[in-house]
Motif scaffolding. Sequence first.
Motif, PDB file in Angstrom:
ATOM      1  N   LYS A  30       0.836  -1.212   0.000  1.00 42.83           N
ATOM      2  CA  LYS A  30       0.000   0.000   0.000  1.00 42.83           C
ATOM      3  C   LYS A  30       0.865   1.254   0.000  1.00 42.83           C
ATOM      4  N   HIS A  31       0.416   2.233  -0.765  1.00 46.18           N
ATOM      5  CA  HIS A  31       1.172   3.481  -0.887  1.00 46.18           C
ATOM      6  C   HIS A  31       0.186   4.632  -1.064  1.00 46.18           C
ATOM      7  N   HIS A  32       0.413   5.688  -0.315  1.00 51.08           N
ATOM      8  CA  HIS A  32      -0.430   6.879  -0.461  1.00 51.08           C
ATOM      9  C   HIS A  32       0.158   7.760  -1.558  1.00 51.08           C
ATOM     10  N   VAL A  33      -0.571   7.895  -2.638  1.00 54.27           N
ATOM     11  CA  VAL A  33      -0.107   8.715  -3.748  1.00 54.27           C
ATOM     12  C   VAL A  33      -0.243  10.182  -3.374  1.00 54.27           C
ATOM     13  N   PRO A  34       0.847  10.943  -3.407  1.00 54.53           N
ATOM     14  CA  PRO A  34       0.764  12.362  -3.033  1.00 54.53           C
ATOM     15  C   PRO A  34       0.052  13.179  -4.117  1.00 54.53           C
ATOM     16  N   ASN A  35      -1.045  13.787  -3.737  1.00 54.44           N
ATOM     17  CA  ASN A  35      -1.828  14.593  -4.682  1.00 54.44           C
ATOM     18  C   ASN A  35      -1.721  16.084  -4.390  1.00 54.44           C
ATOM     19  N   THR A  36      -1.844  16.446  -3.125  1.00 55.90           N
ATOM     20  CA  THR A  36      -1.781  17.858  -2.764  1.00 55.90           C
ATOM     21  C   THR A  36      -0.333  18.322  -2.667  1.00 55.90           C
ATOM     22  N   HIS A  52       2.026   1.019  11.450  1.00 52.02           N
ATOM     23  CA  HIS A  52       2.277   2.431  11.768  1.00 52.02           C
ATOM     24  C   HIS A  52       2.047   3.309  10.541  1.00 52.02           C
ATOM     25  N   ARG A  53       2.409   2.808   9.372  1.00 44.13           N
ATOM     26  CA  ARG A  53       2.142   3.521   8.114  1.00 44.13           C
ATOM     27  C   ARG A  53       0.657   3.830   7.975  1.00 44.13           C
ATOM     28  N   ASP A  54      -0.177   2.813   8.200  1.00 46.93           N
ATOM     29  CA  ASP A  54      -1.624   2.980   8.060  1.00 46.93           C
ATOM     30  C   ASP A  54      -2.175   3.983   9.068  1.00 46.93           C
ATOM     31  N   VAL A  55      -1.709   3.882  10.308  1.00 48.91           N
ATOM     32  CA  VAL A  55      -2.217   4.764  11.374  1.00 48.91           C
ATOM     33  C   VAL A  55      -1.916   6.222  11.053  1.00 48.91           C
ATOM     34  N   ASN A  56      -0.712   6.525  10.607  1.00 42.32           N
ATOM     35  CA  ASN A  56      -0.338   7.914  10.369  1.00 42.32           C
ATOM     36  C   ASN A  56      -0.960   8.476   9.095  1.00 42.32           C
ATOM     37  N   HIS A  57      -1.083   7.686   8.051  1.00 41.53           N
ATOM     38  CA  HIS A  57      -1.796   8.157   6.864  1.00 41.53           C
ATOM     39  C   HIS A  57      -3.267   8.389   7.190  1.00 41.53           C
ATOM     40  N   PHE A  58      -3.838   7.511   8.012  1.00 44.27           N
ATOM     41  CA  PHE A  58      -5.224   7.672   8.439  1.00 44.27           C
ATOM     42  C   PHE A  58      -5.406   8.955   9.252  1.00 44.27           C
ATOM     43  N   ALA A  59      -4.463   9.214  10.180  1.00 45.68           N
ATOM     44  CA  ALA A  59      -4.540  10.435  10.994  1.00 45.68           C
ATOM     45  C   ALA A  59      -4.443  11.676  10.120  1.00 45.68           C
TER      46      ALA A  59
END
Length: 336
Positions: free
Chosen positions: A126-132, A309-316
């Motif tokens: 899983k990877h959060h694609v940076p959009n902003t 931890h990745r999921d928790v911080n992206h969620f926050a």
Amino acid sequence: MSSRMAGSVLLRRAGAGASRLFATTPSPAARAVLGGGEGAWVRLMSTSAASQVKDEAAKAVKAEAAKAVKAEAAKGDGEKKEVAISSYWGIEQSKKLVREDGTEWKWSCFRPWETYTADTSIDLTKHHVPNTMLDKIAYYTVKSLRFPTDIFFQRRYGCRAMMLETVAAVPGMVGGMLLHLRSLRRFEQSGGWIRALLEEAENERMHLMTFMEVAQPRWYERALVIAVQGVFFNAYFFGYLISPKFAHRVVGYLEEEAVHSYTEFLKDLDDGKIDNVPAPAIAIDYWRLPANATLKDVVTVVRADEAHHRDVNHFASDVYYQGMQLKATPAPIGYH
């Protein structure tokens, strides 16, 4: 008579007197005093010897008794001292803990009920694609930090893991502290996020304690940790004050890099470039690993923790992006 002759006579007389004095057979004068003959003399000597033996035995018994009393008194003083300290402060030392198999629990830094089995089935890709714009700044900031790390540690993943964990344990502590102070200032609940973030910090610290058993840092690596931690703590502290959503996004990307680093670590273990040594005892107890667990098992569960931890911080960060405060969303407590 010369002086030499006079001296010889005196010595002979003194010897005769001594013989009479210490003779076992009584003299006629002694018989007259005793009035019982030789039998009385023998009885007197026997009684005297028995009395002497009895006195010595009594002294020995008294000495042993005194020693025992002294030992009991010392033990009693020790117990009284411990009880006095414990009762004075109202704090009692916990009893010895045991594992499920009945063996003694030897760790004081964490307890049996704080251990867990890592969820290694989590999606590692899983990877959060940076959009902003803010996300892109966070993403490329983390990427820029990876470059000097790769140069310094290269493929020494044991030391790299230690360095990574000394930094990774900072954000949870800073975030939890600032949320704690915010909760106190505003007289409001935190939704459990204080505990969740401090739990994350403790989990990262346990990663460090584990890898300390695997690779001992050199003096210049310790110096580097002090410098990096000092800079990173203050930078993250002020960054969190300015923009919590940016701070959590940075940590989310840091954890993505951690997952990548531990994946490379596992590849080197599989290829035999790093010895797959037995797992440290602290890791076996903390993650409830089997007794024959190896370093590969440890790296696997640590990587799973980093993915959580990745999921928790992206969620926050997403919570803040939606215009809400963390307290509005229940925290994922226990989500390692």
